[in-house]
Motif scaffolding. Structure first.
Motif, mmCIF file in Angstrom:
data_model
loop_
_atom_site.group_PDB
_atom_site.id
_atom_site.type_symbol
_atom_site.label_atom_id
_atom_site.label_comp_id
_atom_site.label_asym_id
_atom_site.label_seq_id
_atom_site.Cartn_x
_atom_site.Cartn_y
_atom_site.Cartn_z
ATOM 1 N N GLY A 115 -9.484 12.575 -1.340
ATOM 2 C CA GLY A 115 -9.014 11.425 -2.107
ATOM 3 C C GLY A 115 -9.853 11.162 -3.341
ATOM 4 O O GLY A 115 -9.357 10.635 -4.336
ATOM 5 N N THR A 116 -11.133 11.518 -3.298
ATOM 6 C CA THR A 116 -11.978 11.402 -4.486
ATOM 7 C C THR A 116 -11.635 12.474 -5.500
ATOM 8 O O THR A 116 -11.544 12.207 -6.707
ATOM 9 C CB THR A 116 -13.466 11.507 -4.094
ATOM 10 N N ALA A 117 -11.426 13.697 -5.028
ATOM 11 C CA ALA A 117 -11.116 14.805 -5.936
ATOM 12 C C ALA A 117 -9.828 14.551 -6.708
ATOM 13 O O ALA A 117 -9.688 14.973 -7.856
ATOM 14 C CB ALA A 117 -10.999 16.105 -5.146
ATOM 15 N N ILE A 118 -8.879 13.861 -6.086
ATOM 16 C CA ILE A 118 -7.622 13.519 -6.749
ATOM 17 C C ILE A 118 -7.708 12.145 -7.419
ATOM 18 O O ILE A 118 -7.221 11.943 -8.534
ATOM 19 C CB ILE A 118 -6.463 13.547 -5.733
ATOM 20 N N GLY A 119 -8.340 11.188 -6.754
ATOM 21 C CA GLY A 119 -8.360 9.818 -7.244
ATOM 22 C C GLY A 119 -9.149 9.622 -8.512
ATOM 23 O O GLY A 119 -8.778 8.794 -9.357
ATOM 24 N N MET A 120 -10.234 10.354 -8.675
ATOM 25 C CA MET A 120 -11.024 10.186 -9.899
ATOM 26 C C MET A 120 -10.252 10.626 -11.144
ATOM 27 O O MET A 120 -10.157 9.860 -12.119
ATOM 28 C CB MET A 120 -12.359 10.907 -9.780
ATOM 29 N N PRO A 121 -9.696 11.841 -11.185
ATOM 30 C CA PRO A 121 -8.913 12.191 -12.372
ATOM 31 C C PRO A 121 -7.675 11.328 -12.545
ATOM 32 O O PRO A 121 -7.249 11.066 -13.680
ATOM 33 C CB PRO A 121 -8.558 13.666 -12.157
ATOM 34 N N LEU A 122 -7.081 10.846 -11.451
ATOM 35 C CA LEU A 122 -5.941 9.937 -11.572
ATOM 36 C C LEU A 122 -6.363 8.628 -12.213
ATOM 37 O O LEU A 122 -5.703 8.133 -13.145
ATOM 38 C CB LEU A 122 -5.341 9.677 -10.188
ATOM 39 N N ARG A 130 -2.335 19.438 -9.638
ATOM 40 C CA ARG A 130 -0.961 19.276 -9.164
ATOM 41 C C ARG A 130 -0.663 17.838 -8.760
ATOM 42 O O ARG A 130 0.445 17.326 -8.974
ATOM 43 C CB ARG A 130 -0.709 20.204 -7.971
ATOM 44 N N ALA A 131 -1.637 17.161 -8.150
ATOM 45 C CA ALA A 131 -1.382 15.861 -7.532
ATOM 46 C C ALA A 131 -1.368 14.709 -8.523
ATOM 47 O O ALA A 131 -0.631 13.733 -8.333
ATOM 48 C CB ALA A 131 -2.419 15.587 -6.443
ATOM 49 N N VAL A 132 -2.187 14.771 -9.577
ATOM 50 C CA VAL A 132 -2.241 13.644 -10.515
ATOM 51 C C VAL A 132 -0.880 13.380 -11.166
ATOM 52 O O VAL A 132 -0.422 12.224 -11.200
ATOM 53 C CB VAL A 132 -3.350 13.861 -11.561
ATOM 54 N N PRO A 133 -0.174 14.391 -11.692
ATOM 55 C CA PRO A 133 1.166 14.108 -12.233
ATOM 56 C C PRO A 133 2.129 13.567 -11.180
ATOM 57 O O PRO A 133 2.995 12.730 -11.498
ATOM 58 C CB PRO A 133 1.628 15.471 -12.765
ATOM 59 N N VAL A 147 0.851 -1.194 0.000
ATOM 60 C CA VAL A 147 0.000 0.000 0.000
ATOM 61 C C VAL A 147 0.884 1.239 0.000
ATOM 62 O O VAL A 147 1.834 1.330 0.788
ATOM 63 C CB VAL A 147 -0.943 0.021 1.219
ATOM 64 N N ALA A 148 0.575 2.189 -0.873
ATOM 65 C CA ALA A 148 1.329 3.438 -0.951
ATOM 66 C C ALA A 148 0.402 4.616 -0.716
ATOM 67 O O ALA A 148 -0.737 4.637 -1.190
ATOM 68 C CB ALA A 148 1.995 3.580 -2.320
ATOM 69 N N ALA A 149 0.883 5.604 0.028
ATOM 70 C CA ALA A 149 0.165 6.856 0.227
ATOM 71 C C ALA A 149 1.156 8.006 0.122
ATOM 72 O O ALA A 149 2.321 7.861 0.508
ATOM 73 C CB ALA A 149 -0.530 6.882 1.593
ATOM 74 N N ILE A 150 0.700 9.135 -0.416
ATOM 75 C CA ILE A 150 1.550 10.329 -0.463
ATOM 76 C C ILE A 150 0.775 11.510 0.096
ATOM 77 O O ILE A 150 -0.462 11.518 0.111
ATOM 78 C CB ILE A 150 2.043 10.651 -1.892
ATOM 79 N N ASP A 151 1.507 12.514 0.579
ATOM 80 C CA ASP A 151 0.893 13.757 1.010
ATOM 81 C C ASP A 151 0.459 14.553 -0.211
ATOM 82 O O ASP A 151 1.242 14.743 -1.155
ATOM 83 C CB ASP A 151 1.879 14.597 1.830
ATOM 84 N N ALA A 152 -0.772 15.029 -0.213
ATOM 85 C CA ALA A 152 -1.222 15.915 -1.283
ATOM 86 C C ALA A 152 -0.451 17.234 -1.202
ATOM 87 O O ALA A 152 0.106 17.585 -0.147
ATOM 88 C CB ALA A 152 -2.717 16.172 -1.155
ATOM 89 N N TYR A 160 -10.604 24.740 -4.971
ATOM 90 C CA TYR A 160 -9.338 24.281 -4.400
ATOM 91 C C TYR A 160 -9.089 22.819 -4.752
ATOM 92 O O TYR A 160 -7.962 22.419 -5.076
ATOM 93 C CB TYR A 160 -9.366 24.477 -2.899
ATOM 94 N N GLY A 161 -10.145 22.005 -4.718
ATOM 95 C CA GLY A 161 -9.980 20.598 -5.051
ATOM 96 C C GLY A 161 -9.520 20.395 -6.479
ATOM 97 O O GLY A 161 -8.665 19.538 -6.756
ATOM 98 N N ALA A 162 -10.073 21.179 -7.405
ATOM 99 C CA ALA A 162 -9.651 21.064 -8.799
ATOM 100 C C ALA A 162 -8.186 21.455 -8.958
ATOM 101 O O ALA A 162 -7.437 20.825 -9.707
ATOM 102 C CB ALA A 162 -10.542 21.942 -9.678
ATOM 103 N N SER A 163 -7.762 22.500 -8.232
ATOM 104 C CA SER A 163 -6.367 22.926 -8.296
ATOM 105 C C SER A 163 -5.435 21.854 -7.720
ATOM 106 O O SER A 163 -4.379 21.562 -8.298
ATOM 107 C CB SER A 163 -6.187 24.241 -7.524
#
Length: 255
Positions: free
Chosen positions: A153-160, A120-123, A72-77, A113-116
């Motif tokens: 996590g949804t705001a970042i995870g879905m586009p990822l 940044r987080a997806v790349p 399992v991997a996790a990173i700080d947004a 803010y979530g979109a911003s």
């Protein structure tokens, strides 16, 4: 190009925990202390204002390592946890605090803010995934799922998940204000999805969350709805059965 660097390592209760950095990104990797190489890899996101080692996230990660043999991997947004905050991060947090204190809707600030953060987080997540697959114990053919997508996590995870074909199953949650970019990402998701919804979320309109679930393009998608407010997903919502169904289970070695 930055290389992944492990900065700390500790083993307890059969789980190896390793902190790492990749450039400015700070993360952590959990895996069975005695387990096979190339076990399924689960990516986990944390909630807004939190970090990669929240107690709930750590408990889920350790559970998946010990019961399923997963890594399992996790990173700080960006702007969270061990990462420095930008002026945008500080301003958004201040605006969210003011809205909550005044009893005003947080939607406009939260969605912007979530979109911003997702941009940044997806790349960053994709670069981390590249680096993790370069590790001999993980490898390029390891099955991968996004397994912790509640609130931020949804705001970042879905586009990822929409952007990276290596992710073959995903768990999301309805606890985030829906915006157009998130809906567009949801429509591009085709992998199996488990969607967790808090029925009485005080910050997210229920119909908006249901609309987000409806927008997901997957042919296989399941919703688990539970009574309770924002961030209160019950402990009995175990991600393991869904993940094992789609990724299999690694064989753990005797201790």
């Amino acid at each position: 190009m930055h290389s992944l660097r492990f900065t700390a390592s500790a083993t307890s209760d059969g789980v190896l925990e390793r902190d790492f950095t990749l450039g400015e990104v700070t993360g952590v990797l959990w895996s069975p202390a005695s387990g096979p190489d190339h076990a399924p890899l689960i990516l986990m996101g944390h909630g807004g204002g939190l970090h990669k080692k929240t107690p709930a996230l750590m408990a889920r990660a350790r559970h998946l390592a010990t019961t399923c043999g997963y890594t399992v991997a996790a990173i700080d947004a960006p702007g969270h946890g061990d990462r420095p905050r930008s002026a945008e991060d500080d301003q958004a947090r201040a605006e969210l605090r003011r809205a909550v204190a005044a009893g005003e809707p947080i939607g406009p600030v939260s969605s912007r803010y979530g979109a911003s953060l997702a941009e940044r987080a997806v790349p960053e997540w994709r670069a981390v995934l590249d680096a993790l697959q370069d590790l001999p114990e993980i490898g390029a053919d390891t099955p991968i799922a996004y397994g912790g997508g509640i609130t931020l996590g949804t705001a970042i995870g879905m586009p990822l998940t929409a952007a990276d074909p290596r992710i073959t199953a995903a768990i999301f949650g309805g606890g985030f204000v829906v915006h157009d970019a998130l809906l567009e990402a949801a429509r591009r998701i085709t992998v199996p999805v488990l969607f967790l919804l808090q029925w009485d979320d005080e910050h997210v309109d229920r119909q908006s969350a249901l609309g987000l679930f409806d927008a997901i393009g997957s042919r296989e998608k399941t919703m688990h709805a539970n009574l309770g407010g924002h961030g209160g997903v019950p402990a009995f919502e175990d991600p393991a059965p869904f993940l094992v169904r789609h990724l299999g289970r690694a064989t753990l070695s005797p201790a």
